[in-house]
Design a protein around this motif. Structure first.
Motif: not given
Lengths: 173, 434
Positions: B216, B220, B397, B410, B413, B417
């Motif tokens: 992450e 970021d 998130i 985000e 991310m 995921w």
């Protein structure tokens, strides 16, 4: 016996003895342990200086062409200190407690107006319940400035095969 | 009484809610903190992710000459990469003697025609073939010595110098796996005229945090300003203009890979000048930029020269083309600890003053003693400690879900995921009811 500048006597590097060098290195260790980093900067000579830590897998690393962990000239060293003195260097706020131990100090013959010194070190770092240690050898080049020994260059070569056991290197060795 | 009940009935009783919870209607994406702390999730990851995805091994430049080798763990397994003396091909072998197990490559790196196991002196050549067995006449003539060659990792492929391996023989090919990430590797390699090398010296550090926190963190944009205040102060001290800030967008590259592409205040060795590089470098960098425009056209050259890219290749490879190019991989040792290994990639045969500038640029920000990376380490460890506090079950998130995602959102991310959940499967990605 070394003389100091206020007595108007120049320091002759060729006659400097190990205890005099040890005094400097112990003082440096104490300043680092006390987090008096501005005081630490004052141990360095004016003009070009260098503080280098090679990568663990490349102890002979040349900062001009290889990746190293630290390659600070006088400006970057000053900014590193500024960073560590601030509350925004999160990895070191709050500061670690450190114990810089210096031993096996050896002097080599003066060369080009500089006194080469090697010394073993163990630096303990404690923070948030975690203990880590850095073990290796320092290679100093010392000069005489106004009757006192000052650091021109310092290269800290780590003996650990990897940095991993210590995690990172946010402190000064 | 059995201690562990693996019956389907028991497994389905255990399978609770999903650990990755996407709720577009409420603009909410959340990840259960069990993903960061659970031993069960961790062992599931080793199997379902690291045994089935393509993992970065190293760069071909590290084994440029026939017989060159490097030894390192990949997916927590000790392997070594060697360029075959006869074939010129890059092999990745399991580092274990086929006889009784001892490691056969015992140096970190070097050049060798043969690898001899010191235990019983079995000897293998650089293509893996078993060439020497002391007292061979003690073996029956039906024993197949060819089958006792060094064992290659199931799949080994490289893309433009980046060598990957996969422990799953049935995995799709590397190029399909890389999907949209290919183009971004191309940008890095083409900006150096196709010839890049890993610079000597490896950053090998460790973080007491879950490995996915670094996945992450590596892409970021949201954390840059608050976390790296001292780095930006450093840039200001050197005379860098921060007024442009950090701005850009994110791209889903498929298969869980994502990239953040943005402009930022810092300079780039290829090819954006900044005060750190010194006045004397201005003209030189302008020439490099013009050269890129001539070769690649203004649009692609502008991307190569001016913009930064933080790319995550699922699961654990980061290629960040920022103030320098860093190749970073990381591997969990437990739910709360990972090894990180990072290299610096640079054009081969770069002029000494350019190389020095690149190294300077790298060290100001990156590495375990840099002006920024240690604070990322602190942030990740702080998250891991926070998870232990309990009370809060989910990480949020959701940033940027209701808009075309910005660089400091985000979305990248969420890409990671989703793939993580897919790779873990419904059983691996469910909470155990408690």
């Amino acid at each position: 016996m070394t003389a100091v500048s206020d007595r108007g006597v120049e320091l002759d590097l060729a006659t400097v003895t190990r205890p005099t060098v040890e005094d400097l290195l112990y003082r440096e260790a104490a300043l680092l342990d006390d987090w008096d980093l501005d005081g630490w900067l004052r141990l360095w000579a004016a003009g070009p200086t260098r503080y280098v830590v090679p990568c663990n897998d490349t102890p002979d690393g040349d900062p001009a062409q290889d990746l190293v962990l630290i390659d600070d000239d006088e400006l970057r060293m000053r900014l590193r200190v500024e960073r560590l003195n601030s509350r925004k260097a999160h990895r070191e706020y709050p500061h670690s407690r450190t114990n810089h131990q210096i031993y096996n100090v050896m002097l080599a013959p003066v060369r080009d107006g500089e006194l080469p010194v090697t010394a073993s070190f163990t630096v303990w770092r404690f923070r948030g319940g975690k203990a880590s240690s850095y073990v290796g050898r320092h290679y100093y080049r010392l000069v005489a400035v106004d009757g006192e020994l000052r650091i021109r260059a310092k290269r800290a070569v780590l003996d650990m095969t990897e940095l991993r056991p210590a995690g990172d290197l946010a402190i000064i060795l | 009484m059995t201690l562990i009940d693996n019956s389907p009935a028991e497994m389905s009783r255990l399978a609770g809610f999903p650990l990755v919870d996407e709720d577009p209607e409420h603009h909410r994406f959340r990840v259960h903190r069990d993903t960061m702390t659970s031993e069960r999730v961790f062992s599931g990851e080793l199997d379902r992710i690291f045994n089935h995805c393509w993992l970065y091994v190293g760069h071909e430049s590290e084994v440029r000459n026939p017989g060159d080798y490097v030894r390192r763990p990949v997916g927590n397994k000790p392997v070594f990469m060697v360029r075959g003396v006869r074939s010129g091909k890059v092999h990745v072998f399991h580092n274990t003697c086929t006889h009784r197990g001892a490691v056969v490559c015992r140096q970190r790196s070097g050049n060798a025609k043969v690898f001899q196991c010191f235990y019983h002196a079995w000897t293998f050549d650089s293509e893996g073939a078993l060439k020497g067995v002391p007292g061979r006449d003690a073996y029956g003539d039906k024993l197949d010595f060819d089958a006792l060659a060094l064992k290659s990792v199931a799949r080994v492929e490289s893309y433009r110098g980046f060598v990957f391996c996969c422990f799953d023989p049935d995995a799709p090919d590397l190029v399909s796996y890389l999907a949209g990430a290919r183009e971004y590797l191309d940008l890095v390699v083409d900006s150096a005229d196709g010839d890049m090398e890993i610079i000597k010296g490896t950053n090998e550090y460790c973080i007491d945090a879950n490995w996915k926190l670094l996945a992450e963190n590596s892409v970021d944009g949201y954390h840059a300003l608050p976390t790296h205040d001292t780095y930006f102060k450093y840039l200001v001290a050197l005379g860098t203009d921060l007024s442009g800030g950090v701005s850009g967008g994110v791209h889903d590259l498929g298969n869980g890979h994502a990239v953040l592409e943005y402009s930022a205040p810092w300079g780039r060795p290829i090819a954006k000048w900044e005060p750190l590089f010194g006045e004397h470098a201005r003209d030189e960098i302008a020439t490099m930029r013009a050269d890129l425009v001539a070769k690649h056209g203004e649009a692609r050259a502008a991307r190569m020269a001016d913009t930064n890219r933080n790319m995550l290749i699922f699961p654990n490879l980061v290629v960040n083309d920022i103030m320098a190019v860093t190749v970073r991989t990381f591997m969990p040792l437990s739910p709360s600890r990972m090894d990180v290994t990072a290299w610096q990639l640079a054009p081969r045969g770069e002029l000494p003053q350019l190389r020095q500038r690149r190294l300077d640029s790298f060290l100001t920000f990156l590495g375990p003693a840099g002006f920024a990376t240690p604070d990322d380490v602190e942030a990740l460890e702080s998250c891991q400690q926070g998870f232990n506090s309990g009370g809060v079950e989910w990480n949020d998130i959701s940033r940027g879900m209701a808009r075309e995602p910005h660089g400091d959102d985000e979305a990248q991310m969420r890409t990671f995921w989703r793939r993580w959940a897919g790779q873990m499967g419904p059983a691996g990605c469910s909470a155990v009811s408690r």
